[in-house]
Design a protein around this motif. Structure first.
Motif, short mmCIF file in Angstrom:
data_model
loop_
_atom_site.label_atom_id
_atom_site.label_comp_id
_atom_site.label_asym_id
_atom_site.label_seq_id
_atom_site.Cartn_x
_atom_site.Cartn_y
_atom_site.Cartn_z
N LYS A 1 2.51 45.89 24.92
CA LYS A 1 3.82 45.93 25.56
C LYS A 1 4.11 47.32 26.13
O LYS A 1 4.74 47.45 27.19
CB LYS A 1 4.91 45.53 24.57
CG LYS A 1 4.99 44.04 24.28
CD LYS A 1 6.03 43.72 23.23
CE LYS A 1 7.40 44.23 23.60
NZ LYS A 1 8.43 43.86 22.60
N ALA A 2 3.66 48.36 25.45
CA ALA A 2 3.88 49.72 25.94
C ALA A 2 3.14 49.94 27.26
O ALA A 2 3.66 50.56 28.19
CB ALA A 2 3.42 50.73 24.89
N ILE A 3 1.92 49.43 27.35
CA ILE A 3 1.15 49.56 28.59
C ILE A 3 1.83 48.81 29.73
O ILE A 3 1.94 49.31 30.84
CB ILE A 3 -0.29 49.04 28.38
CG1 ILE A 3 -1.05 49.96 27.42
CG2 ILE A 3 -1.04 48.95 29.72
CD1 ILE A 3 -2.43 49.46 27.05
N LEU A 4 2.32 47.61 29.42
CA LEU A 4 2.98 46.78 30.43
C LEU A 4 4.42 47.20 30.70
O LEU A 4 5.06 46.68 31.61
CB LEU A 4 2.94 45.31 29.99
CG LEU A 4 1.56 44.67 29.94
CD1 LEU A 4 1.60 43.39 29.12
CD2 LEU A 4 1.03 44.40 31.33
N GLN A 5 4.93 48.10 29.87
CA GLN A 5 6.31 48.59 29.97
C GLN A 5 7.30 47.41 29.90
O GLN A 5 8.20 47.27 30.72
CB GLN A 5 6.52 49.38 31.26
CG GLN A 5 7.59 50.47 31.17
CD GLN A 5 7.64 51.34 32.41
OE1 GLN A 5 7.83 50.85 33.52
NE2 GLN A 5 7.47 52.64 32.23
N VAL A 6 7.08 46.59 28.90
CA VAL A 6 7.90 45.39 28.69
C VAL A 6 8.77 45.58 27.45
O VAL A 6 8.27 45.98 26.39
CB VAL A 6 6.99 44.15 28.51
CG1 VAL A 6 7.80 42.95 28.06
CG2 VAL A 6 6.26 43.84 29.81
N HIS A 7 10.06 45.29 27.59
CA HIS A 7 10.98 45.45 26.47
C HIS A 7 11.39 44.10 25.87
O HIS A 7 11.96 44.07 24.78
CB HIS A 7 12.23 46.22 26.92
CG HIS A 7 11.91 47.56 27.51
ND1 HIS A 7 11.40 48.60 26.75
CD2 HIS A 7 12.01 48.03 28.77
CE1 HIS A 7 11.20 49.66 27.52
NE2 HIS A 7 11.57 49.34 28.75
N SER A 8 11.15 43.01 26.59
CA SER A 8 11.41 41.69 26.04
C SER A 8 10.27 41.31 25.10
O SER A 8 9.42 42.14 24.79
CB SER A 8 11.55 40.67 27.18
OG SER A 8 10.40 40.66 27.99
#
Length: 372
Positions: free
Chosen positions: A102-109
């Motif tokens: 998620k950190a790589i994809l910059q996703v907070h959901s």
């Protein structure tokens, strides 16, 4: 507490040796919690700092390289000998890998973990560790010279464990479980070293089966079930210059874009489109129907039609424009276009990302204006 010559000797509940924390219960909980989780948190911080300093240029490709070459080897240090033998440590490893993805994809959901790893093409950390352990077991049993002390100890312990009740050597029980997962329970006693190649192949086949079975049971992945053809990573994520479009496409594919259908599933709204207020907002409505997005959509489709003709593939535009909304999703978010060639597939991918960026910006801006 024991004594020796009137000296009290306290019990050592864990001991760190060569970077591995060994507990007196011979479980890996202490190592995962105190070593792996702490290391993962620090590495995730470094990862985010490095990626942000590159202004998201090739963010996912660069992040994927960092994961494979730096983070994964660090987290799996000594993985051949520490065992993922508690539910707590298994859940912790899954959470660690998911958080880094998620950190790589910059996703907070919170997209489904199986889809997140599937889009990146990552094997689950537990499977990676299990394959390492079996390779090490094979090396100790068949490749290590008999003159080595470690080989002699290994053979002695293995022989004492044969035909004995469980728990004489917990390591063997854990190796048995890994073999049983791929229906190779006899490999433990086999004298034929050729079983390793078979295990590696079967472990991947078992993962693929579990992967698609897990997708099928998740309500949030109903659209993803149509789009995902394999457990390999998706090329659309590794676009060098359009991270925003790749990120939105990822969210759309995994059911976390945030359209009305998603918000309804999360218990935030009734699912109606906030732009036209006329229909239920699912992905098909947002991409192909909502009248509020007609200008952006017409421009995107005009570019798609013109470029399809330029690529000498009139068939692509004709098949796309004549297809149902469900099939249009597969053309726009899936891989249908790649069946007609790499260039046509890249064209549809580019148009899809451009539309998502512009339409989502317009949607957010419109809702902000209304709220103000």
């Amino acid at each position: 507490m024991e004594t020796w010559r009137c000296i009290y000797i306290s019990e050592c509940k864990s001991y760190k040796y060569l970077g591995i924390l060994i507990s007196n219960s011979l479980t890996d909980t202490a190592h995962v919690k105190d070593i792996v989780a702490t290391k993962a948190s620090r590495l995730r911080g470094y990862l985010c700092s490095i990626l942000s300093s590159h202004d998201n240029v090739n963010r996912i490709g660069f992040g994927n390289s960092i994961w494979k070459s730096i983070i994964l080897p660090s987290l799996t240090h000594g993985g051949a000998v520490w065992l993922c033998n508690t539910k707590e440590s298994e859940a912790s490893l899954k959470s660690i890998q998911y958080t880094i993805a998620k950190a790589i994809l910059q996703v907070h959901s919170s997209p489904a973990a199986v889809a997140t790893l599937g889009e990146l093409g990552w094997l689950p950390l537990k499977l990676i560790l299990d394959r390492m352990r079996i390779k090490y077991f094979h090396r100790m049993k068949f490749e290590m010279p008999d003159t080595q002390l470690c080989k002699q100890i290994f053979d002695t312990l293995l022989q004492r464990n044969d035909n004995k009740p469980a728990k004489i050597w917990p390591y063997v029980d854990e190796i048995k479980k890994v073999f049983n997962n791929v229906a190779m329970d006899r490999a433990l006693e086999s004298r034929n070293p050729e079983w390793l190649r078979c295990f590696l192949k079967l472990s991947l086949e078992a993962y693929k089966l579990d992967f698609f079975q897990e997708i099928d049971v998740k309500k949030s992945l109903r659209c993803y079930q149509m789009l995902k053809r394999s457990s390999f990573g998706e090329s659309y994520l590794f676009n060098v210059n359009n991270f925003a479009g790749a990120r939105l496409k990822f969210l759309a594919r995994t059911g976390c874009l945030g359209v009305g259908e998603d918000l309804e599933r999360w218990g935030i709204s009734d699912g109606r489109c906030p732009l036209c207020k006329d229909s239920r907002e699912d992905l098909a409505h947002f991409l192909f129907v909502c009248p509020a997005l007609n200008d952006i959509r017409l421009e995107a489709f005009r570019n798609l039609e013109i470029n399809s003709l330029n690529e000498h593939c009139r068939q692509a535009w004709q098949r796309f424009s004549a297809s149902s909304l469900k099939n249009k999703l597969c053309w726009f978010l899936g891989e249908h276009a790649y069946d007609l060639g790499q260039d046509i597939g890249d064209l549809f991918d580019h148009i899809c990302k451009t539309f998502l960026v512009e339409a989502w910006h317009y949607r957010r801006q419109s809702l902000n204006d209304v709220s103000e």
